[in-house]
Every structure is written in structure tokens, then in C-alpha cells.
Motif scaffolding. Structure first.
Motif, PDB file in Angstrom:
ATOM      1  N   ALA A  23       1.257  -1.302  -0.054  1.00  0.00           N
ATOM      2  CA  ALA A  23       0.008  -0.058  -0.245  1.00  0.00           C
ATOM      3  C   ALA A  23       0.868   1.231   0.321  1.00  0.00           C
ATOM      4  O   ALA A  23       1.939   0.952   0.831  1.00  0.00           O
ATOM      5  CB  ALA A  23      -0.662  -0.117   1.534  1.00  0.00           C
ATOM      6  N   GLY A  50       2.453  -3.703   3.568  1.00  0.00           N
ATOM      7  CA  GLY A  50       1.857  -5.453   3.371  1.00  0.00           C
ATOM      8  C   GLY A  50       2.080  -6.148   3.332  1.00  0.00           C
ATOM      9  O   GLY A  50       2.531  -6.821   4.319  1.00  0.00           O
ATOM     10  N   THR A  60      -7.405  -6.375  -2.811  1.00  0.00           N
ATOM     11  CA  THR A  60      -7.465  -5.461  -2.247  1.00  0.00           C
ATOM     12  C   THR A  60      -7.680  -5.618  -0.857  1.00  0.00           C
ATOM     13  O   THR A  60      -7.170  -5.192   0.415  1.00  0.00           O
ATOM     14  CB  THR A  60      -8.676  -4.697  -2.380  1.00  0.00           C
ATOM     15  OG1 THR A  60      -9.641  -5.245  -3.591  1.00  0.00           O
ATOM     16  CG2 THR A  60      -8.219  -3.837  -4.221  1.00  0.00           C
ATOM     17  N   LEU A  63      -4.343  -5.959   1.096  1.00  0.00           N
ATOM     18  CA  LEU A  63      -4.558  -4.833   1.864  1.00  0.00           C
ATOM     19  C   LEU A  63      -4.967  -4.460   2.934  1.00  0.00           C
ATOM     20  O   LEU A  63      -4.022  -3.959   3.431  1.00  0.00           O
ATOM     21  CB  LEU A  63      -4.356  -3.730   0.489  1.00  0.00           C
ATOM     22  CG  LEU A  63      -3.116  -3.811   0.142  1.00  0.00           C
ATOM     23  CD1 LEU A  63      -3.254  -2.757  -1.056  1.00  0.00           C
ATOM     24  CD2 LEU A  63      -1.698  -3.513   0.297  1.00  0.00           C
ATOM     25  N   CYS A  67      -3.086  -4.041   6.323  1.00  0.00           N
ATOM     26  CA  CYS A  67      -3.287  -2.181   6.626  1.00  0.00           C
ATOM     27  C   CYS A  67      -3.522  -1.840   8.205  1.00  0.00           C
ATOM     28  O   CYS A  67      -2.976  -1.463   9.372  1.00  0.00           O
ATOM     29  CB  CYS A  67      -3.493  -1.204   5.738  1.00  0.00           C
ATOM     30  SG  CYS A  67      -2.442  -1.098   4.200  1.00  0.00           S
ATOM     31  N   ILE A  77      -8.717   1.614  -0.587  1.00  0.00           N
ATOM     32  CA  ILE A  77      -7.340   1.333  -1.828  1.00  0.00           C
ATOM     33  C   ILE A  77      -8.131   1.883  -3.096  1.00  0.00           C
ATOM     34  O   ILE A  77      -8.868   1.569  -3.664  1.00  0.00           O
ATOM     35  CB  ILE A  77      -7.401  -0.102  -1.627  1.00  0.00           C
ATOM     36  CG1 ILE A  77      -7.249  -1.034  -1.027  1.00  0.00           C
ATOM     37  CG2 ILE A  77      -6.123  -1.043  -2.944  1.00  0.00           C
ATOM     38  CD1 ILE A  77      -6.039  -0.896   0.387  1.00  0.00           C
ATOM     39  N   ALA A  99      -3.073   4.101  -1.098  1.00  0.00           N
ATOM     40  CA  ALA A  99      -4.307   3.736  -0.314  1.00  0.00           C
ATOM     41  C   ALA A  99      -4.190   5.481   0.187  1.00  0.00           C
ATOM     42  O   ALA A  99      -3.493   6.141   0.155  1.00  0.00           O
ATOM     43  CB  ALA A  99      -3.630   2.751   0.650  1.00  0.00           C
TER      44      ALA A  99
END
Length: 146
Positions: A23, A50, A60, A63, A67, A77, A99
Motif C-alpha cells: 500500500a 502489506g 484489495t 491490503l 494495513c 484502496i 491507498a
């Protein structure tokens, strides 16, 4: 982008590389960089947060999960940043997405030794992991536009 490997019977197997997502969290014209704390050979080098995409998980979704786990933040995202970067002798590929933080969340270094917000002019002030370095050039116009 498949890799080939001989199985136990000597036949060649084709396998898609594992996907690792990163990200590029952008806020106020700066991107978040995270210093690795381990393993020792890369400790102190910088990366985008990530990790690996788990089976059945979208890039996505991975991610968003990573995060939350690494930084205790919620993110939205956006578009891909840069190209696919081959890693680990072709066994993995890194895909980085832009992001943004949600709900005023502030990143915490839960798994990293340090966090820094870098402007386009500051991107070269840290030593990026080899896989993350190609993404830096693609980030410059995004940071200037934010």
C-alpha cells in the motif's frame, strides 16, 4: 509470469507466482514508508506496508487486512502504482496500490521499527527494499498531484 518446477516424479509443474501486495498510503502530498525490523538482512530498509494475499482473498482485501494488522489503520484502496515487480527468484510478484487513510486513522508502527511520511523530494532519503524501489519513480507524479 508462471514459474516451472520439477515435481517428485520429474515432471515439470507450472505455478503462478504468489502475490504480495503493498500500500502506497498517500496523505497531504506524502507517502508512508515503513522500516523493516526483521529479518536481519533487510532490517532498517524501507518498504510499503502489506503482505501476502491469502488463498481465496482478493488483492484489495489483503491490503485492507495487512494495513489493519501492521499499522492499526483503516484504508481505502485506489489504483495500481507502477508495474508488477518480480521477487524471490520469480516465485512472488509485488503489486502496489495507492491507498488513503479513513476516519482520521493514524498509523502505528506495530511491526516496523519506524514510520516516515515522505514527500516526492524525500523519496531518495531512505534505502528502499529492492522490490519496492521500482515503485518509487511511479509515485513521484502521484505525490505532486495530491
Amino acid at each position: 509470469m508462471r514459474t516451472e518446477r520439477a515435481n517428485e516424479s520429474g515432471q515439470t509443474e507450472r505455478r503462478d507466482p504468489k502475490v504480495v501486495v503493498g500500500a502506497a498510503i498517500i496523505a497531504d502530498g506524502r507517502v508512508l514508508a515503513c522500516a523493516r525490523s526483521a529479518p536481519p538482512e533487510v532490517a532498517g530498509m524501507w518498504e510499503f506496508p502489506g503482505g501476502k494475499v491469502e488463498p481465496g482473498e482478493s488483492e484489495t482485501a489483503a491490503l485492507v487486512r495487512e494495513c489493519a494488522e501492521e499499522l492499526a489503520v483503516r484504508v481505502e484502496i485506489g489504483d495500481r502504482v507502477g508495474r508488477n515487480v518480480r521477487m524471490a527468484h520469480g516465485r512472488s510478484v509485488l503489486k502496489v496500490y495507492a491507498a488513503r487513510l479513513l476516519h482520521g486513522d493514524r498509523p502505528k508502527a506495530l511491526e516496523h521499527s519506524a514510520l516516515r511520511w515522505l514527500s516526492a523530494a524525500e523519496l531518495d532519503t531512505v534505502t528502499w527494499l529492492p522490490a519496492d524501489a521500482p515503485i518509487v519513480a511511479a509515485l513521484r507524479p502521484l505525490l505532486a498531484a495530491d
